[in-house]
Write a protein that holds these residues in place. Sequence first.
Motif, PDB file in Angstrom:
ATOM      1  N   ILE A  35      -6.610   2.430   6.952  1.00 36.90           N
ATOM      2  CA  ILE A  35      -5.492   2.918   6.148  1.00 36.90           C
ATOM      3  C   ILE A  35      -4.310   3.261   7.037  1.00 36.90           C
ATOM      4  O   ILE A  35      -3.156   3.072   6.664  1.00 36.90           O
ATOM      5  CB  ILE A  35      -5.890   4.175   5.335  1.00 36.90           C
ATOM      6  CG1 ILE A  35      -7.007   3.841   4.365  1.00 36.90           C
ATOM      7  CG2 ILE A  35      -4.702   4.724   4.577  1.00 36.90           C
ATOM      8  CD1 ILE A  35      -7.517   5.052   3.618  1.00 36.90           C
TER       9      ILE A  35
ATOM     10  N   TRP B 127       2.214  10.324   9.972  1.00 32.35           N
ATOM     11  CA  TRP B 127       3.368   9.683   9.340  1.00 32.35           C
ATOM     12  C   TRP B 127       4.407  10.731   8.961  1.00 32.35           C
ATOM     13  O   TRP B 127       4.127  11.611   8.151  1.00 32.35           O
ATOM     14  CB  TRP B 127       2.940   8.935   8.080  1.00 32.35           C
ATOM     15  CG  TRP B 127       2.068   7.759   8.344  1.00 32.35           C
ATOM     16  CD1 TRP B 127       0.709   7.719   8.322  1.00 32.35           C
ATOM     17  CD2 TRP B 127       2.498   6.434   8.673  1.00 32.35           C
ATOM     18  NE1 TRP B 127       0.262   6.461   8.613  1.00 32.35           N
ATOM     19  CE2 TRP B 127       1.335   5.647   8.829  1.00 32.35           C
ATOM     20  CE3 TRP B 127       3.748   5.833   8.847  1.00 32.35           C
ATOM     21  CZ2 TRP B 127       1.380   4.291   9.155  1.00 32.35           C
ATOM     22  CZ3 TRP B 127       3.792   4.489   9.164  1.00 32.35           C
ATOM     23  CH2 TRP B 127       2.630   3.735   9.324  1.00 32.35           C
TER      24      TRP B 127
ATOM     25  N   ILE C 272       8.615   6.509   5.489  1.00 36.42           N
ATOM     26  CA  ILE C 272       8.215   6.817   4.121  1.00 36.42           C
ATOM     27  C   ILE C 272       9.100   7.900   3.525  1.00 36.42           C
ATOM     28  O   ILE C 272       9.267   8.969   4.114  1.00 36.42           O
ATOM     29  CB  ILE C 272       6.740   7.293   4.078  1.00 36.42           C
ATOM     30  CG1 ILE C 272       5.818   6.221   4.664  1.00 36.42           C
ATOM     31  CG2 ILE C 272       6.317   7.627   2.652  1.00 36.42           C
ATOM     32  CD1 ILE C 272       4.358   6.633   4.734  1.00 36.42           C
TER      33      ILE C 272
ATOM     34  N   ASP D 235       8.101  -1.292  -0.265  1.00 42.21           N
ATOM     35  CA  ASP D 235       7.084  -0.917  -1.241  1.00 42.21           C
ATOM     36  C   ASP D 235       7.509   0.322  -1.998  1.00 42.21           C
ATOM     37  O   ASP D 235       7.966   1.292  -1.397  1.00 42.21           O
ATOM     38  CB  ASP D 235       5.748  -0.616  -0.535  1.00 42.21           C
ATOM     39  CG  ASP D 235       5.036  -1.884  -0.103  1.00 42.21           C
ATOM     40  OD1 ASP D 235       5.028  -2.825  -0.903  1.00 42.21           O
ATOM     41  OD2 ASP D 235       4.497  -1.918   1.009  1.00 42.21           O
TER      42      ASP D 235
ATOM     43  N   ILE E  38      -1.809   4.925   0.386  1.00 44.74           N
ATOM     44  CA  ILE E  38      -1.661   3.511   0.063  1.00 44.74           C
ATOM     45  C   ILE E  38      -0.381   2.967   0.697  1.00 44.74           C
ATOM     46  O   ILE E  38      -0.368   1.880   1.277  1.00 44.74           O
ATOM     47  CB  ILE E  38      -1.655   3.304  -1.468  1.00 44.74           C
ATOM     48  CG1 ILE E  38      -3.010   3.701  -2.053  1.00 44.74           C
ATOM     49  CG2 ILE E  38      -1.309   1.867  -1.815  1.00 44.74           C
ATOM     50  CD1 ILE E  38      -3.035   3.769  -3.576  1.00 44.74           C
TER      51      ILE E  38
ATOM     52  N   ALA F 104       1.006   4.154   3.340  1.00 43.11           N
ATOM     53  CA  ALA F 104       0.782   4.130   4.789  1.00 43.11           C
ATOM     54  C   ALA F 104       0.058   2.851   5.202  1.00 43.11           C
ATOM     55  O   ALA F 104       0.386   2.236   6.226  1.00 43.11           O
ATOM     56  CB  ALA F 104      -0.011   5.359   5.224  1.00 43.11           C
ATOM     57  N   TYR F 105      -0.906   2.449   4.405  1.00 45.72           N
ATOM     58  CA  TYR F 105      -1.629   1.215   4.721  1.00 45.72           C
ATOM     59  C   TYR F 105      -0.669   0.038   4.830  1.00 45.72           C
ATOM     60  O   TYR F 105      -0.674  -0.702   5.807  1.00 45.72           O
ATOM     61  CB  TYR F 105      -2.690   0.934   3.653  1.00 45.72           C
ATOM     62  CG  TYR F 105      -3.302  -0.437   3.787  1.00 45.72           C
ATOM     63  CD1 TYR F 105      -4.293  -0.687   4.710  1.00 45.72           C
ATOM     64  CD2 TYR F 105      -2.831  -1.501   3.009  1.00 45.72           C
ATOM     65  CE1 TYR F 105      -4.839  -1.949   4.860  1.00 45.72           C
ATOM     66  CE2 TYR F 105      -3.367  -2.773   3.148  1.00 45.72           C
ATOM     67  CZ  TYR F 105      -4.368  -2.990   4.072  1.00 45.72           C
ATOM     68  OH  TYR F 105      -4.883  -4.243   4.222  1.00 45.72           O
ATOM     69  N   HIS F 106       0.172  -0.114   3.813  1.00 38.28           N
ATOM     70  CA  HIS F 106       1.093  -1.246   3.826  1.00 38.28           C
ATOM     71  C   HIS F 106       2.120  -1.101   4.944  1.00 38.28           C
ATOM     72  O   HIS F 106       2.523  -2.083   5.561  1.00 38.28           O
ATOM     73  CB  HIS F 106       1.792  -1.359   2.479  1.00 38.28           C
ATOM     74  CG  HIS F 106       0.878  -1.758   1.364  1.00 38.28           C
ATOM     75  ND1 HIS F 106       0.270  -2.985   1.316  1.00 38.28           N
ATOM     76  CD2 HIS F 106       0.439  -1.095   0.267  1.00 38.28           C
ATOM     77  CE1 HIS F 106      -0.496  -3.056   0.233  1.00 38.28           C
ATOM     78  NE2 HIS F 106      -0.409  -1.914  -0.415  1.00 38.28           N
TER      79      HIS F 106
ATOM     80  N   GLN G   3       1.657   0.311   7.806  1.00 41.09           N
ATOM     81  CA  GLN G   3       0.990  -0.044   9.055  1.00 41.09           C
ATOM     82  C   GLN G   3       0.927  -1.563   9.233  1.00 41.09           C
ATOM     83  O   GLN G   3       1.133  -2.087  10.316  1.00 41.09           O
ATOM     84  CB  GLN G   3      -0.419   0.543   9.058  1.00 41.09           C
ATOM     85  CG  GLN G   3      -1.125   0.421  10.399  1.00 41.09           C
ATOM     86  CD  GLN G   3      -2.556   0.928  10.310  1.00 41.09           C
ATOM     87  OE1 GLN G   3      -3.235   0.731   9.319  1.00 41.09           O
ATOM     88  NE2 GLN G   3      -2.998   1.585  11.361  1.00 41.09           N
TER      89      GLN G   3
END
Lengths: 249, 249
Positions: free
Chosen positions: A96, A102, A166, A206, B218, B220-222, B224
């Motif tokens: 993940i 982050w 983010i 995203d 979720i 963070a996954y993308h 990364q």
Amino acid sequence: MIGWVRLESGAVTTRSSTDAARVIPEATVARLPVYLRALTALADNGIRTCSSEDLATAAGVNSAKLRKDLSYLGSYGTRGVGYDVDYLRYQIAREIGVTQDWPVVIVGIGNLGHALANYSGFRSRGFRVVALLDADPALVGRTVADIAVRPFDDLDEIVREHDVAIGVIATPAHAAQDVADRMVGIGITSILNFAPAVVAVPEGVDVRKVDLSIELQILAYHEQRKANGGAEAAAAAADGVDAAGGGAA
Amino acid sequence: MIGWVRLESGAVTTRSSTDAARVIPEATVARLPVYLRALTALADNGIRTCSSEDLATAAGVNSAKLRKDLSYLGSYGTRGVGYDVDYLRYQIAREIGVTQDWPVVIVGIGNLGHALANYSGFRSRGFRVVALLDADPALVGRTVADIAVRPFDDLDEIVREHDVAIGVIATPAHAAQDVADRMVGIGITSILNFAPAVVAVPEGVDVRKVDLSIELQILAYHEQRKANGGAEAAAAAADGVDAAGGGAA
DNA sequence: CGCATTTTGTTCTCACGTTCACAAACTCCT
DNA sequence: AGGAGTTTGTGAACGTGAGAACAAAATGCG
């Protein structure tokens, strides 16, 4: 022939540290954090090893789905034994990306922004709130959750300084698109949107949307169907449709 | 033979006021509130009629999907013209069930519960917060959003008095299952769970889960994956996988 | 009135996600 | 060592959802 199809024997493992055919389905990605939390709970209870059945129960899914999900990451279990809790937990966390920290910014410090700033779950899961921003001068300078609220125009500076990827939008609906545009302009590529509005972003960015009243409306729909205990509901139930969707966990 | 399979010709339309083969897919149900909001926005701008293309843009979906979704409700458009905004809005609201008022209780008046109690979006969309409950005696008696916080044990009384069907859990994770059990025991059949925990409920009870940190994970996954601009990311991009999932809206 | 234009509602096809079922692989016991 | 018992990892079947494409129905114009 079958031997050749298997991917983790010998030669293939000589690829880079991250391994081969790595396309994790979106549905699986959405469940990985749930597994991670379940594993943490197990570890906190002193459990060192668990079967897919155990973990599936803790995560609220069925064990076949769990095993298939995990299989996308690699083979981290041992047949006849199960999974090592700590090891699997680390592997999922790494996948993940929450082994690193982050930095996130929260824009809009109203009711919800306030609650988000104070939410301890972010910090404990690898997210660090580096700034709170609001366009309202009356809020700027206040301190929320030990963080000073800064003017929205400081966004550029903050994002550059902390290398923020983010952003969280907790503004009223009418401001959401502007905030998103600004975020994207500075290079933020992931947005969590709590504002009750659709925000359009360019490809490569995203957006995930959390909408409180939409969730309630979905429940209301099902609730209404349950209440209409009439002919149509009975017909639907006969098809097993009743328990579909958000049903029993 | 094929003729016999068709379900909506002639005789069937003589059913009750709500019409025939009414099985709305879960994915569609989840989008109806979005359409509802988009229609409200259009109406507020004085727009009386819109095409599926217009509405789809406002809702952030493609027009084919929109038309298909609406077709599950019935034929509320006019070919060559489009949809009457107010009429369609009413039909969707009726279908979801938000033409009536739904009483809800919120349990757990911490950070998040506080924000939820103050959230105006509930009231304006057909939900009425009839009570705030908390197990902590220190909170009981306080007033939040003009509603007095009452002890958790009052749940039974309140649910019976107001005929509450929907409960919101905003407690810490460890209390969530207990609260859910209690809710189910009194007859609540829809639960919106904000606590970061899986709650198990019997069949027939709907649970929807909103988890703030899971959404971030979720993303963070993308994030990364985007950051790993290496070979594997390039390979994925070539397949068009990059924009998949929570991608551009 | 007939034809071109617009836009809906629906059908068809494909991709994705879920579940079942089973072979492979590991442990434990004799 | 070998067999019984467990549990994972995965192939295959099934169901659901998305999108393209088109026929049906309405409008407006000549």
